[in-house]
Design a protein around this motif. Structure first.
Motif, PDB file in Angstrom:
ATOM      1  N   MET A   1      34.433  37.015  46.127  1.00 40.35           N
ATOM      2  CA  MET A   1      33.499  36.108  45.722  1.00 40.35           C
ATOM      3  C   MET A   1      33.805  34.715  46.218  1.00 40.35           C
ATOM      4  SD  MET A   1      31.392  37.587  43.620  1.00 40.35           S
ATOM      5  CE  MET A   1      30.684  36.497  42.706  1.00 40.35           C
ATOM      6  N   ASN A   2      32.701  33.857  46.502  1.00 39.67           N
ATOM      7  CA  ASN A   2      32.942  32.624  47.192  1.00 39.67           C
ATOM      8  C   ASN A   2      32.618  31.291  46.207  1.00 39.67           C
ATOM      9  OD1 ASN A   2      33.993  33.330  49.834  1.00 39.67           O
ATOM     10  ND2 ASN A   2      31.801  34.738  49.764  1.00 39.67           N
ATOM     11  N   TYR A   3      33.235  30.553  45.851  1.00 37.49           N
ATOM     12  CA  TYR A   3      32.701  29.403  45.123  1.00 37.49           C
ATOM     13  C   TYR A   3      32.946  28.059  45.572  1.00 37.49           C
ATOM     14  CZ  TYR A   3      33.164  32.964  41.463  1.00 37.49           C
ATOM     15  OH  TYR A   3      32.835  34.274  40.857  1.00 37.49           O
ATOM     16  N   PHE A   4      32.072  27.001  45.570  1.00 39.92           N
ATOM     17  CA  PHE A   4      32.226  25.775  45.636  1.00 39.92           C
ATOM     18  C   PHE A   4      32.456  25.053  44.667  1.00 39.92           C
ATOM     19  CE2 PHE A   4      30.154  21.454  45.537  1.00 39.92           C
ATOM     20  CZ  PHE A   4      30.829  20.877  46.520  1.00 39.92           C
ATOM     21  N   LEU A   5      33.685  24.066  44.579  1.00 39.94           N
ATOM     22  CA  LEU A   5      34.170  23.745  43.392  1.00 39.94           C
ATOM     23  C   LEU A   5      33.816  22.285  43.073  1.00 39.94           C
ATOM     24  CD1 LEU A   5      37.696  25.020  43.076  1.00 39.94           C
ATOM     25  CD2 LEU A   5      35.501  25.888  42.133  1.00 39.94           C
ATOM     26  N   ASP A   6      32.958  21.679  42.069  1.00 37.39           N
ATOM     27  CA  ASP A   6      32.969  20.131  41.903  1.00 37.39           C
ATOM     28  C   ASP A   6      34.314  19.639  41.604  1.00 37.39           C
ATOM     29  OD1 ASP A   6      31.596  17.868  41.410  1.00 37.39           O
ATOM     30  OD2 ASP A   6      30.645  18.368  39.436  1.00 37.39           O
ATOM     31  N   SER A   7      34.138  18.119  41.936  1.00 37.18           N
ATOM     32  CA  SER A   7      35.555  17.390  41.664  1.00 37.18           C
ATOM     33  C   SER A   7      36.225  17.653  40.285  1.00 37.18           C
ATOM     34  CB  SER A   7      35.338  16.176  41.877  1.00 37.18           C
ATOM     35  OG  SER A   7      34.396  15.512  40.922  1.00 37.18           O
ATOM     36  N   ASN A   8      35.461  17.819  39.203  1.00 35.27           N
ATOM     37  CA  ASN A   8      35.897  17.782  37.819  1.00 35.27           C
ATOM     38  C   ASN A   8      36.695  19.094  37.658  1.00 35.27           C
ATOM     39  OD1 ASN A   8      33.872  19.679  36.965  1.00 35.27           O
ATOM     40  ND2 ASN A   8      32.719  17.915  37.393  1.00 35.27           N
ATOM     41  N   VAL A   9      36.326  20.310  38.471  1.00 36.72           N
ATOM     42  CA  VAL A   9      36.947  21.417  38.219  1.00 36.72           C
ATOM     43  C   VAL A   9      38.490  21.295  38.884  1.00 36.72           C
ATOM     44  CG1 VAL A   9      36.998  24.003  38.651  1.00 36.72           C
ATOM     45  CG2 VAL A   9      35.047  22.770  38.407  1.00 36.72           C
ATOM     46  N   ILE A  10      38.633  20.530  40.007  1.00 42.16           N
ATOM     47  CA  ILE A  10      39.841  20.494  40.830  1.00 42.16           C
ATOM     48  C   ILE A  10      40.806  19.413  40.077  1.00 42.16           C
ATOM     49  CG2 ILE A  10      40.768  19.699  42.943  1.00 42.16           C
ATOM     50  CD1 ILE A  10      38.364  20.340  44.194  1.00 42.16           C
ATOM     51  N   VAL A  11      40.141  18.267  39.292  1.00 44.95           N
ATOM     52  CA  VAL A  11      40.881  17.324  38.574  1.00 44.95           C
ATOM     53  C   VAL A  11      41.526  18.013  37.113  1.00 44.95           C
ATOM     54  CG1 VAL A  11      40.707  15.515  37.199  1.00 44.95           C
ATOM     55  CG2 VAL A  11      39.619  15.337  39.351  1.00 44.95           C
ATOM     56  N   ASN A  21      42.022  21.777  31.928  1.00 41.13           N
ATOM     57  CA  ASN A  21      43.042  22.246  32.513  1.00 41.13           C
ATOM     58  C   ASN A  21      43.276  23.843  32.352  1.00 41.13           C
ATOM     59  OD1 ASN A  21      46.379  22.946  32.213  1.00 41.13           O
ATOM     60  ND2 ASN A  21      45.602  21.916  34.088  1.00 41.13           N
ATOM     61  N   ALA A  22      43.192  24.430  31.084  1.00 37.78           N
ATOM     62  CA  ALA A  22      43.516  25.756  30.998  1.00 37.78           C
ATOM     63  C   ALA A  22      42.117  26.637  31.596  1.00 37.78           C
ATOM     64  CB  ALA A  22      43.413  26.042  29.495  1.00 37.78           C
ATOM     65  N   THR A  23      40.937  26.259  31.225  1.00 37.25           N
ATOM     66  CA  THR A  23      39.857  26.852  31.839  1.00 37.25           C
ATOM     67  C   THR A  23      39.859  26.798  33.496  1.00 37.25           C
ATOM     68  OG1 THR A  23      38.702  25.931  30.076  1.00 37.25           O
ATOM     69  CG2 THR A  23      37.321  27.024  31.720  1.00 37.25           C
ATOM     70  N   SER A  24      40.170  25.540  33.987  1.00 36.95           N
ATOM     71  CA  SER A  24      40.245  25.469  35.407  1.00 36.95           C
ATOM     72  C   SER A  24      41.128  26.462  36.077  1.00 36.95           C
ATOM     73  CB  SER A  24      40.413  23.998  35.894  1.00 36.95           C
ATOM     74  OG  SER A  24      39.329  23.240  35.596  1.00 36.95           O
ATOM     75  N   ASN A  25      42.326  26.557  35.408  1.00 36.96           N
ATOM     76  CA  ASN A  25      43.600  27.368  35.868  1.00 36.96           C
ATOM     77  C   ASN A  25      42.772  29.029  35.716  1.00 36.96           C
ATOM     78  OD1 ASN A  25      44.753  25.183  36.256  1.00 36.96           O
ATOM     79  ND2 ASN A  25      46.477  25.489  34.331  1.00 36.96           N
ATOM     80  N   ASP A  26      42.307  29.181  34.439  1.00 40.58           N
ATOM     81  CA  ASP A  26      41.860  30.518  34.545  1.00 40.58           C
ATOM     82  C   ASP A  26      40.961  30.913  35.639  1.00 40.58           C
ATOM     83  OD1 ASP A  26      43.478  31.075  32.244  1.00 40.58           O
ATOM     84  OD2 ASP A  26      41.873  30.594  30.768  1.00 40.58           O
ATOM     85  N   PHE A  27      39.884  30.162  35.831  1.00 41.70           N
ATOM     86  CA  PHE A  27      39.096  30.345  36.665  1.00 41.70           C
ATOM     87  C   PHE A  27      39.476  30.304  38.154  1.00 41.70           C
ATOM     88  CE2 PHE A  27      35.526  29.523  39.676  1.00 41.70           C
ATOM     89  CZ  PHE A  27      34.377  30.100  39.090  1.00 41.70           C
ATOM     90  N   ILE A  28      40.496  29.545  38.316  1.00 39.53           N
ATOM     91  CA  ILE A  28      41.004  29.590  39.917  1.00 39.53           C
ATOM     92  C   ILE A  28      41.914  30.698  40.077  1.00 39.53           C
ATOM     93  CG2 ILE A  28      42.089  28.059  41.487  1.00 39.53           C
ATOM     94  CD1 ILE A  28      40.871  25.777  40.385  1.00 39.53           C
ATOM     95  N   ALA A  29      42.464  31.391  38.972  1.00 41.63           N
ATOM     96  CA  ALA A  29      43.313  32.391  39.109  1.00 41.63           C
ATOM     97  C   ALA A  29      43.119  33.474  39.515  1.00 41.63           C
ATOM     98  CB  ALA A  29      44.104  32.614  37.635  1.00 41.63           C
ATOM     99  N   TYR A  30      41.675  33.806  39.719  1.00 37.62           N
ATOM    100  CA  TYR A  30      41.113  34.960  40.243  1.00 37.62           C
ATOM    101  C   TYR A  30      41.276  34.777  42.054  1.00 37.62           C
ATOM    102  CZ  TYR A  30      39.024  35.859  35.706  1.00 37.62           C
ATOM    103  OH  TYR A  30      39.011  36.321  34.367  1.00 37.62           O
ATOM    104  N   LYS A  31      41.462  35.707  42.509  1.00 31.52           N
ATOM    105  CA  LYS A  31      41.531  35.974  44.117  1.00 31.52           C
ATOM    106  C   LYS A  31      40.240  35.793  44.533  1.00 31.52           C
ATOM    107  CE  LYS A  31      46.187  37.955  43.870  1.00 31.52           C
ATOM    108  NZ  LYS A  31      47.271  38.632  44.758  1.00 31.52           N
ATOM    109  N   ASN A  32      39.723  34.584  44.925  1.00 36.10           N
ATOM    110  CA  ASN A  32      38.377  34.465  45.179  1.00 36.10           C
ATOM    111  C   ASN A  32      38.814  33.267  46.516  1.00 36.10           C
ATOM    112  OD1 ASN A  32      36.765  36.047  43.669  1.00 36.10           O
ATOM    113  ND2 ASN A  32      37.435  34.738  42.172  1.00 36.10           N
ATOM    114  N   ASN A  33      37.509  33.091  47.173  1.00 35.91           N
ATOM    115  CA  ASN A  33      37.680  31.856  48.034  1.00 35.91           C
ATOM    116  C   ASN A  33      36.950  30.412  47.390  1.00 35.91           C
ATOM    117  OD1 ASN A  33      38.527  33.348  50.477  1.00 35.91           O
ATOM    118  ND2 ASN A  33      36.593  34.288  50.499  1.00 35.91           N
ATOM    119  N   TYR A  34      37.706  29.734  47.364  1.00 35.48           N
ATOM    120  CA  TYR A  34      37.229  28.266  46.742  1.00 35.48           C
ATOM    121  C   TYR A  34      37.216  27.258  47.555  1.00 35.48           C
ATOM    122  CZ  TYR A  34      38.873  30.958  42.757  1.00 35.48           C
ATOM    123  OH  TYR A  34      39.191  31.857  41.736  1.00 35.48           O
ATOM    124  N   PHE A  35      36.060  26.784  47.983  1.00 39.42           N
ATOM    125  CA  PHE A  35      35.671  25.570  48.782  1.00 39.42           C
ATOM    126  C   PHE A  35      35.459  24.327  48.358  1.00 39.42           C
ATOM    127  CE2 PHE A  35      33.917  29.846  50.713  1.00 39.42           C
ATOM    128  CZ  PHE A  35      34.582  29.804  52.205  1.00 39.42           C
TER     129      PHE A  35
END
Length: 230
Positions: A1-11, A21-35
């Motif tokens: 899957m390919n995702y574009f991350l808004d700044s609040n997800v990265i912060v 923090n916990a939610t962002s970590n869980d979301f980004i933990a998957y092996k996807n492409n994050y732009f």
């Protein structure tokens, strides 16, 4: 899957006591492409500096509060929360954020409900000293595994007209939102095979995207807050 991350997800991913923090970590933990885009990086850097300043001042206030305790006494965790109730909010870092930050730090430092004051003072002083360096490193590591792409080169007139027609700049699109929106849209338009999905925790921004969705090339928008409830 390919995702574009808004700044609040990265912060949220960078700062350990950010409410996302916990939610962002869980979301980004998957092996996807994050732009992300340079506009997002600039916004993250600006927010990062603001948060570091606010958090550092918050830690300083707590250290000064703990200094009032004799070394052979105990610090009551609930008393610290009551102390925070008497502190004014600092811009976007409000009292709810302060209470949450305290709970995260207290747990991370393995303190008890009633904890030895000398240990609290010692560990908090070290935590404050290392805080900025830790999160600078977190930011570097985060940007290292995300994929950066160029900002947009032009804005679609149809979308601009719709933004004006719906008066979105006045109520839903704030700060760099519009630039970030056109970054994502142009990249999606040029890379339709990616089926890029936009991820944000900014409810106003997501509402604006929903209004504009028929005119955008973005495949889908994902509310990080709703993801956290799944």
């Amino acid at each position: 899957m390919n995702y574009f991350l808004d700044s609040n997800v990265i912060v949220g991913h960078i700062f350990s006591w950010d409410s996302l923090n916990a939610t962002s970590n869980d979301f980004i933990a998957y092996k996807n492409n994050y732009f992300y885009y340079k506009n997002v990086k600039n916004e993250v850097n600006n927010v990062f500096n603001e948060k570091c300043h606010e958090y550092d001042f918050f830690l300083l206030m707590l250290c000064r509060f703990f200094d009032n305790f004799s070394d052979n006494n105990f610090v009551d965790y609930e008393k610290v929360h009551r102390y925070l109730n008497g502190i004014n909010s600092m811009d976007k870092f409000d009292k709810e954020d302060m209470h949450y930050a305290l709970s995260v730090i207290w747990d991370r430092l393995c303190f008890d409900q009633y904890h030895d004051a000398f240990d609290v003072k010692t560990k908090f002083a070290i935590f404050q000293k290392d805080f900025q360096a830790i999160h600078i490193e977190n930011k570097k590591k985060t940007f290292d595994f995300l994929k950066i792409v160029p900002n947009h080169t032009k804005k679609d007139k149809i979308i601009l007209d719709k933004i004006k027609q719906e008066n979105l700049r006045s109520n839903l699109l704030h700060g760099a939102d519009e630039e970030i929106l056109f970054d994502a849209n142009e990249f999606c338009k040029n890379n339709p095979d990616l089926n890029l999905k936009f991820v944000s925790a900014d409810q106003d921004f997501l509402k604006a995207i929903d209004i504009l969705m028929d005119f955008l090339c973005i495949d889908e928008s994902i509310n990080l807050v709703e993801f956290s409830n799944n």
